[in-house]
Design a protein around this motif. Structure first.
Motif, PDB file in Angstrom:
ATOM      1  N   LYS A   1       3.463  -5.504 -19.297  1.00  0.00           N
ATOM      2  CA  LYS A   1       2.951  -4.385 -18.495  1.00  0.00           C
ATOM      3  C   LYS A   1       1.435  -4.485 -18.391  1.00  0.00           C
ATOM      4  N   GLU A   2       0.790  -4.781 -19.531  1.00  0.00           N
ATOM      5  CA  GLU A   2      -0.662  -4.934 -19.566  1.00  0.00           C
ATOM      6  C   GLU A   2      -1.080  -6.065 -18.616  1.00  0.00           C
ATOM      7  N   HIS A   3      -0.350  -7.180 -18.714  1.00  0.00           N
ATOM      8  CA  HIS A   3      -0.621  -8.334 -17.860  1.00  0.00           C
ATOM      9  C   HIS A   3      -0.502  -7.957 -16.387  1.00  0.00           C
ATOM     10  N   ASP A   4       0.562  -7.197 -16.052  1.00  0.00           N
ATOM     11  CA  ASP A   4       0.777  -6.801 -14.659  1.00  0.00           C
ATOM     12  C   ASP A   4      -0.346  -5.907 -14.168  1.00  0.00           C
ATOM     13  N   THR A   5      -0.782  -4.973 -15.031  1.00  0.00           N
ATOM     14  CA  THR A   5      -1.863  -4.063 -14.651  1.00  0.00           C
ATOM     15  C   THR A   5      -3.132  -4.863 -14.347  1.00  0.00           C
ATOM     16  N   VAL A   6      -3.496  -5.763 -15.282  1.00  0.00           N
ATOM     17  CA  VAL A   6      -4.705  -6.579 -15.099  1.00  0.00           C
ATOM     18  C   VAL A   6      -4.561  -7.450 -13.852  1.00  0.00           C
ATOM     19  N   ARG A   7      -3.384  -8.065 -13.724  1.00  0.00           N
ATOM     20  CA  ARG A   7      -3.141  -8.969 -12.607  1.00  0.00           C
ATOM     21  C   ARG A   7      -3.298  -8.243 -11.272  1.00  0.00           C
ATOM     22  N   ASN A   8      -2.690  -7.040 -11.190  1.00  0.00           N
ATOM     23  CA  ASN A   8      -2.770  -6.294  -9.945  1.00  0.00           C
ATOM     24  C   ASN A   8      -4.205  -5.848  -9.653  1.00  0.00           C
ATOM     25  N   ALA A   9      -4.909  -5.411 -10.709  1.00  0.00           N
ATOM     26  CA  ALA A   9      -6.307  -4.994 -10.535  1.00  0.00           C
ATOM     27  C   ALA A   9      -7.136  -6.176 -10.028  1.00  0.00           C
ATOM     28  N   LEU A  10      -6.919  -7.350 -10.637  1.00  0.00           N
ATOM     29  CA  LEU A  10      -7.652  -8.550 -10.223  1.00  0.00           C
ATOM     30  C   LEU A  10      -7.338  -8.916  -8.775  1.00  0.00           C
ATOM     31  N   LYS A  11      -6.060  -8.740  -8.436  1.00  0.00           N
ATOM     32  CA  LYS A  11      -5.644  -9.093  -7.085  1.00  0.00           C
ATOM     33  C   LYS A  11      -6.339  -8.187  -6.064  1.00  0.00           C
ATOM     34  N   VAL A  12      -6.385  -6.891  -6.356  1.00  0.00           N
ATOM     35  CA  VAL A  12      -7.047  -5.924  -5.477  1.00  0.00           C
ATOM     36  C   VAL A  12      -8.531  -6.300  -5.350  1.00  0.00           C
ATOM     37  N   GLU A  13      -9.141  -6.603  -6.503  1.00  0.00           N
ATOM     38  CA  GLU A  13     -10.562  -6.975  -6.531  1.00  0.00           C
ATOM     39  C   GLU A  13     -10.805  -8.234  -5.693  1.00  0.00           C
ATOM     40  N   TRP A  14      -9.902  -9.209  -5.903  1.00  0.00           N
ATOM     41  CA  TRP A  14     -10.020 -10.482  -5.197  1.00  0.00           C
ATOM     42  C   TRP A  14      -9.862 -10.293  -3.682  1.00  0.00           C
ATOM     43  N   THR A  15      -8.876  -9.477  -3.295  1.00  0.00           N
ATOM     44  CA  THR A  15      -8.647  -9.223  -1.870  1.00  0.00           C
ATOM     45  C   THR A  15      -9.880  -8.552  -1.276  1.00  0.00           C
ATOM     46  N   LYS A  16     -10.456  -7.603  -2.010  1.00  0.00           N
ATOM     47  CA  LYS A  16     -11.659  -6.905  -1.567  1.00  0.00           C
ATOM     48  C   LYS A  16     -12.820  -7.893  -1.415  1.00  0.00           C
ATOM     49  N   ALA A  17     -12.986  -8.727  -2.421  1.00  0.00           N
ATOM     50  CA  ALA A  17     -14.085  -9.703  -2.405  1.00  0.00           C
ATOM     51  C   ALA A  17     -13.913 -10.663  -1.235  1.00  0.00           C
ATOM     52  N   MET A  18     -12.633 -11.096  -1.018  1.00  0.00           N
ATOM     53  CA  MET A  18     -12.361 -12.020   0.079  1.00  0.00           C
ATOM     54  C   MET A  18     -12.684 -11.370   1.416  1.00  0.00           C
ATOM     55  N   LYS A  19     -12.305 -10.070   1.514  1.00  0.00           N
ATOM     56  CA  LYS A  19     -12.552  -9.334   2.755  1.00  0.00           C
ATOM     57  C   LYS A  19     -14.073  -9.204   2.977  1.00  0.00           C
ATOM     58  N   ALA A  20     -14.771  -8.856   1.904  1.00  0.00           N
ATOM     59  CA  ALA A  20     -16.243  -8.710   1.987  1.00  0.00           C
ATOM     60  C   ALA A  20     -16.860 -10.038   2.416  1.00  0.00           C
ATOM     61  N   CYS A  21     -16.369 -11.128   1.847  1.00  0.00           N
ATOM     62  CA  CYS A  21     -16.874 -12.462   2.169  1.00  0.00           C
ATOM     63  C   CYS A  21     -16.641 -12.757   3.651  1.00  0.00           C
ATOM     64  N   HIS A  22     -15.374 -12.460   4.066  1.00  0.00           N
ATOM     65  CA  HIS A  22     -14.988 -12.694   5.448  1.00  0.00           C
ATOM     66  C   HIS A  22     -15.858 -11.860   6.401  1.00  0.00           C
ATOM     67  N   ASP A  23     -16.079 -10.583   6.045  1.00  0.00           N
ATOM     68  CA  ASP A  23     -16.897  -9.676   6.854  1.00  0.00           C
ATOM     69  C   ASP A  23     -18.322 -10.219   6.959  1.00  0.00           C
ATOM     70  N   SER A  24     -18.840 -10.681   5.830  1.00  0.00           N
ATOM     71  CA  SER A  24     -20.206 -11.229   5.804  1.00  0.00           C
ATOM     72  C   SER A  24     -20.307 -12.424   6.738  1.00  0.00           C
ATOM     73  N   GLU A  25     -19.273 -13.298   6.667  1.00  0.00           N
ATOM     74  CA  GLU A  25     -19.252 -14.478   7.528  1.00  0.00           C
ATOM     75  C   GLU A  25     -19.300 -14.074   8.998  1.00  0.00           C
ATOM     76  N   GLU A  26     -18.464 -13.056   9.277  1.00  0.00           N
ATOM     77  CA  GLU A  26     -18.414 -12.585  10.666  1.00  0.00           C
ATOM     78  C   GLU A  26     -19.784 -12.056  11.115  1.00  0.00           C
ATOM     79  N   THR A  27     -20.360 -11.203  10.258  1.00  0.00           N
ATOM     80  CA  THR A  27     -21.672 -10.626  10.560  1.00  0.00           C
ATOM     81  C   THR A  27     -22.703 -11.734  10.754  1.00  0.00           C
ATOM     82  N   PHE A  28     -22.627 -12.750   9.865  1.00  0.00           N
ATOM     83  CA  PHE A  28     -23.540 -13.885   9.925  1.00  0.00           C
ATOM     84  C   PHE A  28     -23.397 -14.621  11.262  1.00  0.00           C
ATOM     85  N   ASP A  29     -22.085 -14.879  11.618  1.00  0.00           N
ATOM     86  CA  ASP A  29     -21.828 -15.582  12.885  1.00  0.00           C
ATOM     87  C   ASP A  29     -22.401 -14.800  14.057  1.00  0.00           C
ATOM     88  N   LYS A  30     -22.129 -13.464  14.016  1.00  0.00           N
ATOM     89  CA  LYS A  30     -22.604 -12.616  15.107  1.00  0.00           C
ATOM     90  C   LYS A  30     -24.135 -12.668  15.179  1.00  0.00           C
TER      91      LYS A  30
END
Lengths: 153, 153
Positions: B105-134
């Motif tokens: 359960k602990e592993h799942d909680t950490v894993r899911n939190a990391l996944k959310v964080e990672w998805t957010k970071a990826m989105k932020a990265c992607h957004d930055s790239e887009e802004t940069f391109d623009k």
């Protein structure tokens, strides 16, 4: 044997012997029922463990997982245990249950035959006694009649 | 660790790591299910054996019967075995099943939190790239406009 002498010394010796042999038969029946049920429980349990191991082996088959080898080994051990259980219980069923059941049936046959014979002998004895009593009474009556006839002569 | 370097060297390293940790979680779930079911089987079996022994002890209680002591002893042994089974399986349930379940359960909680964080970071990265391109395109347009304006001066 000592027990034979003891029984011969008692007036109700044969009845006691019949009672004890009947009790032995009932006891045997209970013992057989217990061993049979116990074997059945063990075989049911082994069958369920085998089914669970088969299912779990399919589930727990992902590669590179920690302790996987240990679980695989434990599955193998369980299957081995199940096959030993099967062998042992079948051996017990043949050697104990079937043998004791056969012995009990033989015992019951002999016991019942003896009982029939004993009842017949007792009845014959009783009949003889009755016939003897009647004969004795007839003799008595004849003697009385003879005595009276002599007195009246 | 070596595995960390291996994953860092790959473009999809984080995805692979998430996949493996997800697989670990599923594997754990299967292992727990197996151990739990195995314990249940053992406890059910022990309960049935206990019930059978109780009944048989009542039945097989005639005095002066052959081997009676052996059966009494075997009943005692069974009851002892049953109580050991209970203790052992309860210990296993606490130490293995509950512990592993909590860990999972602990592993799942950490894993899911990391996944959310990672998805957010990826989105932020992607957004930055887009802004940069623009921004780069905007710069390019301004430069072109400037170039044209200079030429027309």
């Amino acid at each position: 044997m000592e027990i034979d002498r003891l029984l011969i010394d008692r007036a109700d010796g044969v009845e006691v012997a019949f009672e004890r042999t009947k009790a032995w038969s009932t006891y045997c029946k209970d013992v057989i029922a217990y061993v049979r049920a116990r074997i059945q429980l063990e075989q049911d349990h082994a069958r369920k463990v085998h089914a669970l191991v088969d299912t779990s082996r399919r589930d727990i088959n992902k590669p590179f997982m920690p302790l996987r080898e240990i679980f695989e080994n434990s599955f193998d051990t369980e299957v081995e245990m199940v096959s030993h259980t099967k062998e042992t219980t079948e051996h017990l069923r043949d050697r104990v249950v079937e043998a004791l059941d056969a012995r009990r049936k033989e015992h019951d046959t002999v016991r019942n035959a003896l009982k029939v014979e004993w009842t017949k002998a007792m009845k014959a004895c009783h009949d003889s006694e009755e016939t003897f009593d009647k004969a004795r009474m007839a003799v008595k009556m004849r003697e009385d009649a003879l005595k009276k006839a002599r007195e009246n002569v």
